[in-house]
Design a protein around this motif. Structure first.
Motif, short mmCIF file in Angstrom:
data_model
loop_
_atom_site.label_atom_id
_atom_site.label_comp_id
_atom_site.label_asym_id
_atom_site.label_seq_id
_atom_site.Cartn_x
_atom_site.Cartn_y
_atom_site.Cartn_z
N VAL A 206 -75.81 36.09 48.84
CA VAL A 206 -76.86 36.66 49.70
C VAL A 206 -77.78 37.48 48.82
O VAL A 206 -77.33 38.36 48.08
N ARG A 207 -79.05 37.16 48.91
CA ARG A 207 -80.05 37.88 48.14
C ARG A 207 -81.12 38.38 49.09
O ARG A 207 -81.65 37.61 49.89
N CYS A 208 -81.42 39.67 49.06
CA CYS A 208 -82.38 40.22 49.99
C CYS A 208 -83.24 41.26 49.31
O CYS A 208 -82.85 41.85 48.32
N ASN A 209 -84.44 41.46 49.84
CA ASN A 209 -85.31 42.53 49.34
C ASN A 209 -85.90 43.29 50.50
O ASN A 209 -85.83 42.89 51.64
N PHE B 50 -87.15 38.85 44.32
CA PHE B 50 -85.71 38.96 44.54
C PHE B 50 -85.26 40.40 44.48
O PHE B 50 -85.70 41.18 43.66
N GLY B 51 -84.33 40.73 45.36
CA GLY B 51 -83.71 42.04 45.37
C GLY B 51 -82.28 41.91 44.89
O GLY B 51 -81.99 41.18 43.96
N ASN B 52 -81.37 42.57 45.56
CA ASN B 52 -79.96 42.55 45.18
C ASN B 52 -79.35 41.17 45.43
O ASN B 52 -79.76 40.45 46.33
N LEU B 53 -78.34 40.85 44.63
CA LEU B 53 -77.58 39.61 44.82
C LEU B 53 -76.13 40.00 45.07
O LEU B 53 -75.52 40.71 44.27
N THR B 54 -75.60 39.56 46.21
CA THR B 54 -74.23 39.87 46.61
C THR B 54 -73.45 38.58 46.77
O THR B 54 -73.96 37.59 47.29
#
Length: 102
Positions: free
Chosen positions: A99-102, A53-57
């Protein structure tokens, strides 16, 4: 009497959560994985090229502006990319959007 099964408990509803998982190949062989979960009133979207997991927006509509408000609630928001992406995608859905992206 102690219930033996969860179904024996009063007022227990079966789980209606079904993740939608898929992968696509982009840009000369880069495989990107996606997972979309639909909850009551919101969407959870994760994508990335590695299973971490990367950032969570979070993006949500407000009565104060046509464009959804968005904020990085976990991770590093230096480049602001996740917030802009969540706002654009949030305009297309009428729900809160994680939205979670890496």
């Amino acid at each position: 009497r102690v219930p033996k099964e969860i179904a024996d408990l009063p007022n227990v509803q079966p789980c209606k959560l079904h993740p939608h998982n898929f992968s696509e190949v982009f840009f000369g062989g880069l495989r990107v994985h996606f997972q979309i979960l639909r909850f009551e009133g919101c969407l959870w979207i994760w994508f990335g090229d590695t299973p971490e997991f990367g950032n969570l927006t979070l993006a949500m509509h407000t009565p104060y502006d046509v464009q959804p408000s968005a904020s990085c609630i976990l991770g590093d928001s230096v480049d602001n990319w996740g917030e802009q992406f969540a706002k654009k995608l949030g305009r297309r859905v009428s729900q809160h959007l994680y939205v979670r992206c890496n």
